[in-house]
Design an enzyme around this catalytic site. Structure first.
Site, PDB file in Angstrom:
ATOM      1  N   ASP A  39     -17.881   3.577  -8.157  1.00 55.75           N
ATOM      2  CA  ASP A  39     -16.818   4.054  -7.264  1.00 55.75           C
ATOM      3  C   ASP A  39     -16.783   5.571  -7.321  1.00 55.75           C
ATOM      4  OD1 ASP A  39     -14.551   4.666  -5.838  1.00 55.75           O
ATOM      5  OD2 ASP A  39     -13.308   3.119  -6.757  1.00 55.75           O
ATOM      6  N   TYR A  86       0.848  -1.200   0.000  1.00 59.89           N
ATOM      7  CA  TYR A  86       0.000   0.000   0.000  1.00 59.89           C
ATOM      8  C   TYR A  86       0.881   1.247   0.000  1.00 59.89           C
ATOM      9  CZ  TYR A  86      -3.776   3.247   0.982  1.00 59.89           C
ATOM     10  OH  TYR A  86      -4.661   4.285   0.909  1.00 59.89           O
TER      11      TYR A  86
END
Length: 752
Positions: free
Chosen positions: A680, A496
């Site tokens: 989204d 990440y």
């Protein structure tokens, strides 16, 4: 392990859609001309975009239909997901509320039981909200007296929430309905008459059923009285001079104060306002008449974006906060808002920053009067302690295994605390701790068991590997026990590396299936940009230092290859959101290192991300193309703007060495699946669509003269959002698809 031929059937010939390119769209960034031929894809509800999505879905369907492991993966995932899951209870006036999924229900239901020995009863089941499971439960808030539940629902994974209210005792819904709520908390007042919440003004296209991609501005805080229309809600705070501010209200446990956390970006800094509710002569109902403009008389305790402050507790006018003010690894500090000293109120440290310079104070929970349950992160391992809220002194160390304390549920009025724990090989344990005893002990209240999973088959270890600049980066490696380090294993590398987010050990059904049935080695790298070592670690991988994050991830892959865990042909990289950006940027920079790439809902257009929904809040980590210096950082790694033909570089190098060959993995991009969702509204799908069209245009997979034979496809989920609120079935289907794709592309055989 088997070769591609023995592991699966051959990939059918693929014909990629030819997306229209508008060569007239060229932006001038500080004298640099940057084409944007797929700008039209930002109109995500247009007919042309929908036709493009349908055409790409057909290509992806053809690829997935050739993946023999897909059905077996779905079966194994379904079998392992079919186990009871629980979250830690929270208590209100003797009643316990908790989330539970007995196995394969679309969503976890909210249960209530009166006393620990009471009969559990379903209070609210999100699985009944819609037939297809696409409406989910988001924010929840139970009043202090346990009489009312306010909850927010979200359709198709959107960040937009609608709040409703129900009575707990008879499950009857009140007529209350609150719309256009986003980035909000439900903060009940102690009297149970209503709650604070945050919302945006209704968009101009409020009646349009399409996805809202416009920038979110002018957040406001309201108070809602039960049984009234939203139009009658009390406006508590707005600031038209600062339209980008986001406000999160919180009511202190004693009910006397409402605290307002004010932020502008995702950076861990905020302003801090407070209002003494007990000082309102006519209560919240009299705010409009008393103050004219209808806003609460907030006092600005901290009015600069200099540090983060999170409320832990208050005793009257003395407030204790978790903060990184002059403490990049965080500390607890106290202030008396009635301090009569001239100038700003005086702050004192209660629990100073870790003096060894390693442990990060992640959370603190005030319990049983004047005690604190604090959780540290040391080398990405959780450490739990009991401390004094008054002095900060250490009272007890509370042993926990290597893993993650993901939640602590307790209040100052109770001696009972619940602690959630999980690890790579522990599906989940909820501990009940009596902090009123002389020596608090963690008793197992509930333990999650996964039928068919035997943790003794696997091992998890932590390694530290050098990045490009020599910095040691921690990484967890999970695999079957005693594997041979001969480079033959497929590996899944996850990362990440952004926004100060710490990636800690968690249990994953999908990882278990991959390790057990396909022989994968599962790896999690703790890259710079995250919060594993505090703010210094975060800043070392953001803004001008963002390349460090990519270097750390590439170095993780190189370590796994050099140590014999895998080979480039069998190394799959995966990440979502900022991690999707990570995967895409690293594939652009080192296509030779990876055999497969799975990039979820990635931020792919680094020059325009700030123009959509809440993207402006990410400039704290990325920078903004409107600033010339920051544009120069972004253009160097923006996935959309750095797709190259690696075989051209290889041909040039080969020619220089007198070799005309350009064979080998380094001559093309790895097999790539981009994942997004049509609803989204955080990282809007145009990021993925534009990147997909660019990759297919530049690499020309399947075209004459292009050595790009590895597919470049997209899995576009319908009626879904930013990985939030997905039903169990959607989670299973997506995992089966993406890992079947990875297994086929890397030639991995099923292991019975």
């Amino acid at each position: 392990m088997g070769s591609l031929a023995t592991a699966d059937g051959p990939l059918p010939p693929l014909k990629y859609p030819q997306a229209r390119r508008d060569e007239d769209i060229v932006d001038d960034y500080h004298g640099v001309l940057v084409p944007d031929p797929y700008r039209w894809m930002e109109q995500v509800d247009s007919k042309e975009v929908k036709e493009f999505v349908d055409a790409q879905a057909a290509v992806t369907s053809a690829v997935l239909s050739s993946c023999d492991h897909r059905g077996r993966l779905r079966g194994q995932l379904t079998a392992l997901f079919d186990h009871p899951r629980f979250r830690a209870p929270f208590k209100r006036r003797g009643s316990y509320f908790y989330f539970h999924n007995p196995g394969l229900r679309p969503h976890s239901a909210l249960y209530v039981q009166h006393g620990l020995g009471g009969e559990p009863d379903v209070l609210l089941d999100p699985s009944t909200f819609s037939e297809d499971g696409t409406v989910s439960l988001g924010v929840v808030g139970v009043s202090d007296d346990g009489e009312h539940l306010a909850y927010g629902t979200s359709g198709s994974g959107s960040d937009w929430v609608t709040i409703r209210v129900m009575r707990v005792r008879d499950k009857e819904h009140l007529p209350d309905t609150l719309s256009w709520v986003k980035f909000s908390r439900i903060a009940w007042t102690r009297d149970g008459q209503g709650f604070f919440y945050s919302r945006f003004p209704a968009p101009r296209d409020a009646l349009d059923s399409g996805m809202k991609t416009g920038v979110n501005l002018n957040h406001e805080v309201y108070y809602h009285f039960l049984g009234t229309e939203q139009s009658q809600d009390v406006l508590c705070w707005r600031d038209p001079d600062h339209p980008k501010y986001i406000y999160i209200p919180q009511v202190t446990e004693d009910g006397k104060y409402v605290i307002l956390s004010v932020s502008e970006t995702s950076e861990p800094v905020n302003k801090l306002y407070y209002c003494d509710l007990s000082a309102l002569a006519h209560g919240l109902g009299g705010v409009k008449s008393a103050h004219g403009n209808g806003m609460l008389p907030f006092v600005k305790l901290v009015d600069r974006f200099e540090a983060y402050y999170g409320l832990i507790a208050n005793d009257g006018t003395q407030f204790t906060f978790l903060t990184n003010k002059d403490a990049p690894r965080y500390k607890l500090a106290r202030v008396d808002v009635d301090d009569d000293e001239p100038g700003s109120p005086w702050w004192t440290d209660v629990v100073p920053e870790d003096e060894d310079g390693k442990a990060v104070l992640e959370s603190a929970c005030a319990v049983h009067g004047h005690k604190l349950l604090v959780s540290y992160l040391s080398d990405v391992r959780c450490v739990l302690q009991m401390r004094s809220l008054v002095t900060g002194e250490l009272l007890h160390d509370i042993p926990v295994d290597i893993g993650t304390v993901s939640g602590i549920s307790g209040r100052r009025c109770d001696a009972e605390v619940f602690v959630e724990f999980a690890s790579f090989l522990t599906p989940g344990i909820i501990y009940r701790c009596d902090v009123g005893s002389a020596v608090p002990e963690m008793d197992v209240y509930r333990e999650i068991s996964v039928p068919g999973f035997d943790r003794n088959e696997f091992e998890a270890k932590q390694v530290f590997y050098p990045s490009k600049d020599g910095t040691k980066i921690p990484m967890f490696i999970v695999s079957k026990k005693e594997i041979s380090l001969d480079g033959s294993h497929p590996a899944l590398l996850f990362g990440y590396g952004g926004f100060g987010v710490s990636v800690t050990p968690q249990f994953s059904v999908a990882r278990v299936v991959l390790m057990r049935n396909l022989g994968f080695v599962a790896c999690v790298a703790n890259l710079r940009g995250g919060g594993e070592y505090g703010e210094g670690w975060h800043r070392a991988g953001s803004l001008a230092n963002k390349q460090n994050c990519f270097d750390d991830f590439v170095a993780a892959g190189e370590f796994l290859v050099s140590a014999g865990y895998t080979s480039p042909a069998r190394l799959c990289v995966e990440g979502g959101s900022n991690g999707g950006l990570l995967v895409a940027a690293c594939v652009n920079q080192r296509p030779d290192l990876f055999g497969c790439a799975l990039a979820h809902v990635g931020v792919m257009d680094m020059l325009r991300f700030h123009k959509f929904t809440i993207g402006r809040a990410w400039t704290c980590d990325f920078g903004c193309s409107e600033n010339e210096e920051e544009f120069q950082w972004l253009i160097k790694y923006s996935p959309l703007h750095n797709v190259r033909r690696p075989w051209e570089n290889k041909r040039a190098a080969a020619a220089a060495n007198g070799d005309a060959s350009c064979r080998g993995l380094g001559g093309q991009y790895p097999a790539t699946m981009l994942l997004t969702a049509d609803h989204d509204d955080r990282v809007v799908p145009s990021h993925t669509l534009k990147f997909l069209a660019t990759m297919q245009h530049v690499l020309r997979p399947g075209a004459d003269g292009s050595p790009q034979t590895n597919p470049v496809v997209a899995r576009i989920e319908r009626k879904s959002g930013h990985c939030c609120g997905r039903s169990t079935q959607k989670i299973i289907d997506e995992a089966a698809d993406r890992y079947a794709f990875a297994a086929k592309m890397m030639g991995v055989s099923w292991m019975d």
